[in-house]
Design a protein around this motif. Structure first.
Motif, PDB file in Angstrom:
ATOM      1  N   LEU A 171     -28.335 -15.045  65.879  1.00 24.45           N
ATOM      2  CA  LEU A 171     -29.797 -15.100  65.850  1.00 24.45           C
ATOM      3  C   LEU A 171     -30.353 -15.749  67.115  1.00 24.45           C
ATOM      4  O   LEU A 171     -31.288 -15.247  67.740  1.00 24.45           O
ATOM      5  CB  LEU A 171     -30.266 -15.927  64.642  1.00 24.45           C
ATOM      6  CG  LEU A 171     -30.417 -15.203  63.312  1.00 24.45           C
ATOM      7  CD1 LEU A 171     -30.680 -16.212  62.201  1.00 24.45           C
ATOM      8  CD2 LEU A 171     -31.565 -14.193  63.397  1.00 24.45           C
ATOM      9  N   ASP A 172     -29.763 -16.893  67.483  1.00 24.96           N
ATOM     10  CA  ASP A 172     -30.286 -17.613  68.652  1.00 24.96           C
ATOM     11  C   ASP A 172     -30.125 -16.792  69.930  1.00 24.96           C
ATOM     12  O   ASP A 172     -30.985 -16.818  70.813  1.00 24.96           O
ATOM     13  CB  ASP A 172     -29.612 -18.987  68.791  1.00 24.96           C
ATOM     14  CG  ASP A 172     -30.143 -19.976  67.752  1.00 24.96           C
ATOM     15  OD1 ASP A 172     -31.053 -19.590  66.984  1.00 24.96           O
ATOM     16  OD2 ASP A 172     -29.660 -21.121  67.707  1.00 24.96           O
ATOM     17  N   ILE A 173     -29.037 -16.046  70.024  1.00 17.31           N
ATOM     18  CA  ILE A 173     -28.848 -15.185  71.198  1.00 17.31           C
ATOM     19  C   ILE A 173     -29.919 -14.086  71.197  1.00 17.31           C
ATOM     20  O   ILE A 173     -30.566 -13.820  72.206  1.00 17.31           O
ATOM     21  CB  ILE A 173     -27.432 -14.572  71.227  1.00 17.31           C
ATOM     22  CG1 ILE A 173     -26.369 -15.672  71.398  1.00 17.31           C
ATOM     23  CG2 ILE A 173     -27.311 -13.551  72.363  1.00 17.31           C
ATOM     24  CD1 ILE A 173     -24.946 -15.201  71.168  1.00 17.31           C
ATOM     25  N   ALA A 174     -30.116 -13.477  70.025  1.00 22.15           N
ATOM     26  CA  ALA A 174     -31.130 -12.420  69.910  1.00 22.15           C
ATOM     27  C   ALA A 174     -32.516 -12.960  70.234  1.00 22.15           C
ATOM     28  O   ALA A 174     -33.367 -12.248  70.762  1.00 22.15           O
ATOM     29  CB  ALA A 174     -31.107 -11.821  68.505  1.00 22.15           C
ATOM     30  N   GLU A 175     -32.748 -14.235  69.925  1.00 19.11           N
ATOM     31  CA  GLU A 175     -34.068 -14.831  70.161  1.00 19.11           C
ATOM     32  C   GLU A 175     -34.256 -15.291  71.611  1.00 19.11           C
ATOM     33  O   GLU A 175     -35.326 -15.753  71.981  1.00 19.11           O
ATOM     34  CB  GLU A 175     -34.272 -16.020  69.211  1.00 19.11           C
ATOM     35  CG  GLU A 175     -34.440 -15.604  67.760  1.00 19.11           C
ATOM     36  CD  GLU A 175     -34.648 -16.797  66.822  1.00 19.11           C
ATOM     37  OE1 GLU A 175     -35.168 -17.834  67.276  1.00 19.11           O
ATOM     38  OE2 GLU A 175     -34.282 -16.682  65.648  1.00 19.11           O
ATOM     39  N   GLY A 176     -33.181 -15.209  72.403  1.00 15.57           N
ATOM     40  CA  GLY A 176     -33.348 -15.525  73.821  1.00 15.57           C
ATOM     41  C   GLY A 176     -32.612 -16.743  74.329  1.00 15.57           C
ATOM     42  O   GLY A 176     -32.880 -17.207  75.446  1.00 15.57           O
ATOM     43  N   ALA A 177     -31.668 -17.284  73.562  1.00 18.51           N
ATOM     44  CA  ALA A 177     -30.902 -18.437  74.060  1.00 18.51           C
ATOM     45  C   ALA A 177     -30.032 -18.002  75.240  1.00 18.51           C
ATOM     46  O   ALA A 177     -29.419 -16.937  75.203  1.00 18.51           O
ATOM     47  CB  ALA A 177     -30.031 -19.006  72.946  1.00 18.51           C
ATOM     48  N   ASP A 178     -30.009 -18.829  76.282  1.00 20.45           N
ATOM     49  CA  ASP A 178     -29.153 -18.545  77.445  1.00 20.45           C
ATOM     50  C   ASP A 178     -27.759 -19.102  77.247  1.00 20.45           C
ATOM     51  O   ASP A 178     -26.787 -18.637  77.856  1.00 20.45           O
ATOM     52  CB  ASP A 178     -29.757 -19.181  78.702  1.00 20.45           C
ATOM     53  CG  ASP A 178     -31.170 -18.698  78.932  1.00 20.45           C
ATOM     54  OD1 ASP A 178     -31.326 -17.551  79.378  1.00 20.45           O
ATOM     55  OD2 ASP A 178     -32.122 -19.458  78.639  1.00 20.45           O
ATOM     56  N   MET A 179     -27.685 -20.158  76.435  1.00 18.85           N
ATOM     57  CA  MET A 179     -26.420 -20.844  76.172  1.00 18.85           C
ATOM     58  C   MET A 179     -26.462 -21.309  74.730  1.00 18.85           C
ATOM     59  O   MET A 179     -27.542 -21.582  74.196  1.00 18.85           O
ATOM     60  CB  MET A 179     -26.287 -22.078  77.083  1.00 18.85           C
ATOM     61  CG  MET A 179     -26.293 -21.754  78.562  1.00 18.85           C
ATOM     62  SD  MET A 179     -26.378 -23.251  79.569  1.00 18.85           S
ATOM     63  CE  MET A 179     -28.131 -23.352  79.866  1.00 18.85           C
ATOM     64  N   VAL A 180     -25.302 -21.415  74.125  1.00 16.94           N
ATOM     65  CA  VAL A 180     -25.271 -21.885  72.739  1.00 16.94           C
ATOM     66  C   VAL A 180     -24.366 -23.107  72.619  1.00 16.94           C
ATOM     67  O   VAL A 180     -23.499 -23.337  73.462  1.00 16.94           O
ATOM     68  CB  VAL A 180     -24.807 -20.770  71.764  1.00 16.94           C
ATOM     69  CG1 VAL A 180     -25.820 -19.644  71.713  1.00 16.94           C
ATOM     70  CG2 VAL A 180     -23.425 -20.257  72.134  1.00 16.94           C
ATOM     71  N   MET A 181     -24.622 -23.869  71.562  1.00 22.14           N
ATOM     72  CA  MET A 181     -23.868 -25.108  71.388  1.00 22.14           C
ATOM     73  C   MET A 181     -23.383 -25.247  69.951  1.00 22.14           C
ATOM     74  O   MET A 181     -24.038 -24.788  69.024  1.00 22.14           O
ATOM     75  CB  MET A 181     -24.778 -26.291  71.725  1.00 22.14           C
ATOM     76  CG  MET A 181     -24.042 -27.613  71.871  1.00 22.14           C
ATOM     77  SD  MET A 181     -25.083 -29.000  71.468  1.00 22.14           S
ATOM     78  CE  MET A 181     -26.336 -28.885  72.709  1.00 22.14           C
ATOM     79  N   VAL A 182     -22.233 -25.881  69.830  1.00 15.72           N
ATOM     80  CA  VAL A 182     -21.692 -26.238  68.522  1.00 15.72           C
ATOM     81  C   VAL A 182     -21.670 -27.758  68.451  1.00 15.72           C
ATOM     82  O   VAL A 182     -21.304 -28.431  69.415  1.00 15.72           O
ATOM     83  CB  VAL A 182     -20.253 -25.696  68.346  1.00 15.72           C
ATOM     84  CG1 VAL A 182     -19.624 -26.221  67.060  1.00 15.72           C
ATOM     85  CG2 VAL A 182     -20.252 -24.171  68.377  1.00 15.72           C
ATOM     86  N   LYS A 183     -22.041 -28.304  67.300  1.00 21.35           N
ATOM     87  CA  LYS A 183     -22.165 -29.754  67.179  1.00 21.35           C
ATOM     88  C   LYS A 183     -21.973 -30.184  65.732  1.00 21.35           C
ATOM     89  O   LYS A 183     -22.527 -29.548  64.851  1.00 21.35           O
ATOM     90  CB  LYS A 183     -23.575 -30.142  67.652  1.00 21.35           C
ATOM     91  CG  LYS A 183     -23.905 -31.588  67.551  1.00 21.35           C
ATOM     92  CD  LYS A 183     -25.334 -31.777  67.935  1.00 21.35           C
ATOM     93  CE  LYS A 183     -25.681 -33.222  67.650  1.00 21.35           C
ATOM     94  NZ  LYS A 183     -27.096 -33.439  67.702  1.00 21.35           N
TER      95      LYS A 183
END
Ligand SMILES: NCc1[nH]cc(CCC(=O)O)c1CC(=O)O
Length: 353
Positions: free
Chosen positions: A263-275
């Protein structure tokens, strides 16, 4: 040749797999230890390396001047007044750490139900962004987007009747992101876990002409006990009512993490994080393998505190545990790590390399 622990194995015994031989049937043509026999040999076959490029250094901010305040549950981590944050930015530059992350300790008198200080263009975070960028425009600055450092109840969003409101919160987060981006921050990192916030922030940034501001989404963020010391650091530990399980993820799930990241990628995130990081390395690996996106992990305050406390007690070698834990993120597929160890690890990397 003197043989201390027995006779040398003869080659013909190698094929004797039925166990009738004079010695156990060992296939000793294959000896993985050969590649580990010396440091130069280990270096040749090393699969993963940690460099200073992999580090993002989180800093805590506090009002005042020339102030450095110890945080009891995070040994060697301090809350810094803006001028001191600039000094640490200089240290980061010298250590070739590419990026800082900023978190404020908001004066209790400025906290309210709505977290209104979050959208003040002159709040502590914005002041620090401007001060650091003025002296060191070449260093990257990441700003967290969430309301918890600013709310009297310690939650990341607006509350009504004990419920965290999603869409109303997103509207405030967009304004928070905009004041930070206008102050000069390079990466907006929403850590609030509201639905739809990445798309809304992207749209807000683009509409304002801030096309180059990146978004690093805390995409798979779990409701974790390991955030305890961070909440001490920003002063929300005592005020937080209840927990964050209606918006942060259940630690039992990984398929859900993939859906959140997608979802976040589809919404336009350039990078993703796991936490958090170390207890969720399986999630880091799945995310990296599935999406091949720039993937980051946050070695959170509780992970830092565990290693630092054990080291301070002499229960483990702190430096080695630090480097091993950071390398584990690379092995799991992360492109970088947010870590309170960043300056210490960078110093170690510099003297080694
Ligand atoms: N939403 C704010 C936020 N951003 C980063 C952390 C935790 C970082 C750490 O523990 O080091 C938190 C705390 C939380 O969600 O309660």
């Amino acid at each position: 040749m003197a043989i201390k622990y027995g006779r040398p194995i003869e080659l013909r015994e190698v094929s004797r797999r039925d166990g009738t031989g004079a010695s156990p049937a060992l296939d000793l043509t294959v000896r993985p230890r050969r590649n580990r026999k010396a440091e130069w040999a280990r270096r040749m076959v090393r699969e993963n390396v940690l460099t200073t490029d992999d580090l993002i250094w989180p800093l805590f901010l506090i009002d005042g001047n020339n102030k450095r305040e110890q945080i009891a549950s995070m040994p060697s981590v301090e809350r810094l007044s803006v001028d001191q944050a600039v000094r640490d930015a200089e240290r980061a530059m010298k250590l070739t750490i590419p990026c800082l992350a900023l978190f404020p300790y908001t004066d209790p008198s400025l906290r309210d139900e709505e977290g209104s200080e979050a959208t003040n263009p002159n709040n502590l975070v914005c002041q620090a962004v401007r001060a650091i960028k003025k002296e060191f425009p070449e260093i990257g600055i990441l700003c967290d987007v969430a309301l918890d450092p600013f709310t009297s109840h310690g939650h990341d969003g607006l509350i009504s009747d004990g419920k965290i409101l999603n869409d109303e919160t997103v509207a405030v987060l967009v304004r928070q992101a905009l004041v930070q981006a206008e102050a000069g921050c390079d990466i907006i990192a929403p850590s609030d876990m509201m639905d739809g916030r990445v798309a809304a922030i992207r749209e807000g940034l683009d509409r304002t002409g801030l096309l180059d501001v990146q978004i690093m989404a805390y995409a798979a963020k779990y409701a974790s006990a390991f955030y305890g010391p961070f909440r001490d650091a920003i002063g929300s530990a005592k005020t937080l009512t209840g927990d964050k399980r209606t918006y942060q993820m259940d630690s039992a799930n990984t398929d859900e993490a993939l859906r959140e990241v997608e979802l976040d990628i589809a919404e336009g995130a350039d990078m993703v994080m796991v936490k958090p990081g170390m207890p969720y390395l399986d999630v880091v690996r799945r995310v990296k393998d599935t999406f091949a996106m720039p993937t980051f992990a946050y070695q959170v305050s509780g992970e830092y505190a565990m290693i630092a406390a054990a080291a301070n007690n002499g229960w483990l070698d702190g430096d080695r545990a630090m480097m091993e834990s950071l390398l584990a993120f690379k092995r799991a597929g992360a492109d970088g790590v947010l870590s309170y160890f960043a300056p210490k690890a960078a110093e170690k990397l510099r003297t080694q390399g």
